[in-house]
Design an enzyme around this catalytic site. Structure first.
Site, PDB file in Angstrom:
ATOM      1  N   SER A 128       0.833  -1.201   0.000  1.00 63.24           N
ATOM      2  CA  SER A 128       0.000   0.000   0.000  1.00 63.24           C
ATOM      3  C   SER A 128       0.870   1.253   0.000  1.00 63.24           C
ATOM      4  O   SER A 128       2.040   1.207  -0.374  1.00 63.24           O
ATOM      5  CB  SER A 128      -0.930  -0.012   1.209  1.00 63.24           C
ATOM      6  OG  SER A 128      -1.893   1.015   1.094  1.00 63.24           O
ATOM      7  N   ASN A 129       0.334   2.380   0.416  1.00 66.50           N
ATOM      8  CA  ASN A 129       1.092   3.638   0.475  1.00 66.50           C
ATOM      9  C   ASN A 129       0.608   4.466   1.662  1.00 66.50           C
ATOM     10  O   ASN A 129      -0.276   4.050   2.393  1.00 66.50           O
ATOM     11  CB  ASN A 129       0.947   4.407  -0.844  1.00 66.50           C
ATOM     12  CG  ASN A 129      -0.511   4.674  -1.163  1.00 66.50           C
ATOM     13  OD1 ASN A 129      -1.200   5.367  -0.437  1.00 66.50           O
ATOM     14  ND2 ASN A 129      -0.992   4.078  -2.252  1.00 66.50           N
ATOM     15  N   HIS A 130       1.204   5.659   1.818  1.00 63.75           N
ATOM     16  CA  HIS A 130       0.965   6.454   3.026  1.00 63.75           C
ATOM     17  C   HIS A 130      -0.274   7.352   2.970  1.00 63.75           C
ATOM     18  O   HIS A 130      -0.448   8.189   3.852  1.00 63.75           O
ATOM     19  CB  HIS A 130       2.170   7.357   3.297  1.00 63.75           C
ATOM     20  CG  HIS A 130       3.375   6.606   3.768  1.00 63.75           C
ATOM     21  ND1 HIS A 130       3.365   5.894   4.938  1.00 63.75           N
ATOM     22  CD2 HIS A 130       4.599   6.451   3.216  1.00 63.75           C
ATOM     23  CE1 HIS A 130       4.552   5.340   5.098  1.00 63.75           C
ATOM     24  NE2 HIS A 130       5.317   5.651   4.065  1.00 63.75           N
ATOM     25  N   SER A 131      -1.097   7.235   1.943  1.00 63.49           N
ATOM     26  CA  SER A 131      -2.230   8.163   1.846  1.00 63.49           C
ATOM     27  C   SER A 131      -3.123   8.075   3.086  1.00 63.49           C
ATOM     28  O   SER A 131      -3.488   6.985   3.525  1.00 63.49           O
ATOM     29  CB  SER A 131      -3.060   7.823   0.606  1.00 63.49           C
ATOM     30  OG  SER A 131      -4.263   8.536   0.636  1.00 63.49           O
ATOM     31  N   ALA A 133      -5.006   7.500  -3.779  1.00 60.66           N
ATOM     32  CA  ALA A 133      -3.633   7.099  -4.090  1.00 60.66           C
ATOM     33  C   ALA A 133      -3.705   5.605  -4.395  1.00 60.66           C
ATOM     34  O   ALA A 133      -3.509   4.759  -3.518  1.00 60.66           O
ATOM     35  CB  ALA A 133      -2.723   7.377  -2.906  1.00 60.66           C
TER      36      ALA A 133
END
Ligand code: CTP
Length: 402
Positions: free
Chosen positions: A209-212, A277
């Site tokens: 995943s990502n930091h959104s 994101a």
């Protein structure tokens, strides 16, 4: 904008910035608003009720009972009377009371009973303002759906310089005017917003995943709802506290799920904002069982995810508006403009990665907007709410509905 007929409760608390409440009251009255002032006890140390009563043309309230008659200052009625409850300046102490729901004076009782929207303009010294307790209380208020008019930077009463100064009364007036103006300028419009990160499963317990955080998307959803639109939110997993009742809310996990839901909603909306994101790649295979750490080195094959904005961009009707986001680390403007074209956006919002206080997880942002019509708009570092309002103002001037 003229504020004739608008009823504003103005809370004034104990801060050196209380002197600016006099100027603010004058500006509101001059714009035509009716202003009822409520002071906290400590505000009396900074400004007299006589000044504020004279400027607002009404007696200032501060006690539950009227001194002379013993009559009740009904906090419930006050809360119902107002179209807007504005607290300026908001001290750290009253902020903490609002955040915790404590109620030991007329101001906090009116706050708890008010049904109208709430706007607050905090003011304090820079170290106090930056303290995690204060920041977390401000976040909490934003989580309640209140509009926080974040303190401005400059010289402070302490002699120090930094963020903490109450927003200038002229700027506060601008926010009040845009609050009333904005009440229904998107009425009748249906809006789809994708937001948050997507999670792409690797095995039953792990994901990519990502930091959104979803904060920017959420601020946009709030702003559309405030301005009268019917809002459909398709959100990846987020940790924000959200009042979902205002929205048609769809929780999804992966990019594929987000696309499936968004594609069904797309034909019935007027505006799409792609703020998610989306993970660009997902594991090619999801292991049916937890991957064990048997080998020293493992590799994971990734497959390209569906590009939601690109796919829906191909289906865009002439009277639909598509707004995208771009996060770039090099050739920012050129890359953002290329994405604008490739994904058939009408407007693209370029997030700054270089400015401190902008981007993921924080409550502020600094952006650059580029339009398919060639427009280019630069924002200062501002709260995500203010940025959201700027984005909506730009969307409003895209001429597809006229
Ligand atoms: N987007 C999308 N679906 C994807 C990837 C991106 O809908 N699979 C949308 C984002 O919500 C955003 C815009 O497309 O509005 C641009 O996203 P960004 O991640 O900056 O661009 P990418 O197309 O992923 O390009 P790259 O990562 O190579 O810069």
């Amino acid at each position: 904008m003229n504020l004739t007929g608008k009823k504003i409760l103005l809370g004034v608390t104990g801060s050196i910035a209380a002197y600016k409440a006099a100027h603010l009251t004058r500006l509101l009255i001059k714009s035509g608003a009716e202003v009822q002032i409520i002071m906290s006890a400590s505000a009396f140390d900074f400004i007299t009720p006589l000044t504020l009563a004279t400027l607002s043309k009404r007696p200032v309230l501060s006690q539950f009972k009227k001194d002379e008659t013993g009559e009740w200052n009904n906090h419930v009625e006050l809360g119902l009377w107002a179209d807007l409850f504005l607290v300026a300046p908001l001290s750290a102490n009253t902020l903490a009371k609002f955040a915790m729901g404590s109620c030991d004076n007329l101001l906090s009782a009116v706050y708890l009973s008010a049904r109208c929207p709430v706007m607050v303009a905090p003011a304090m010294d820079l170290d106090m303002y930056q303290h995690p307790a204060v920041q977390s209380n401000l976040n909490r208020l934003e989580g309640f759906g209140h509009e926080v008019l974040h303190a401005e930077s400059g010289e402070l009463a302490s002699g120090l310089s930094g963020q903490g100064r109450m927003m200038e009364p002229e700027h506060i007036l601008g926010h009040v005017q845009s609050f009333f103006k904005g009440n229904d300028d998107f009425k009748g419009k249906k809006v789809l917003i994708t937001m948050g990160p997507t999670l792409e499963a690797l095995d039953p317990v792990r994901f990519i995943s990502n930091h959104s955080s979803g904060k920017m998307g959420m601020a946009i959803a709030e702003e559309f709802s405030k301005r009268g639109a019917e809002v459909f939110v398709v959100s990846g997993p987020i940790a924000l506290k959200v009042s979902k009742e205002k929205f048609h809310w769809y929780s999804v996990t992966s990019a594929d799920e987000m696309y499936e839901v968004a594609a069904v909603l797309h034909p019935k909306v007027d505006i799409c904002v792609f703020a998610a994101a989306v993970a660009d790649y997902a594991p090619a295979q999801i292991a049916p069982e937890k991957i064990k750490k048997d080998s020293e080195l493992i590799s994971i094959s990734l497959r390209k995810n569906v590009d939601i904005a690109f796919e829906l961009g191909k289906m865009k009707r002439g009277n639909q508006i598509h707004v995208g986001f771009a996060l770039e680390t090099e050739n920012e403007a050129a890359n953002a403009k290329a994405k604008l074209k490739k994904k058939n956006f009408d407007l693209i919002v370029l997030n700054s990665t270089k400015v401190e206080g902008a981007g993921f997880k924080v409550d502020t942002n600094q952006v650059e907007l580029f339009g398919a019509d060639g427009r280019s708009v630069h924002s200062e570092l501002a709260s995500k709410t203010t940025i959201a309002s700027l984005i909506l103002d730009q969307i409003k001037t895209i001429p597809v509905w006229v």
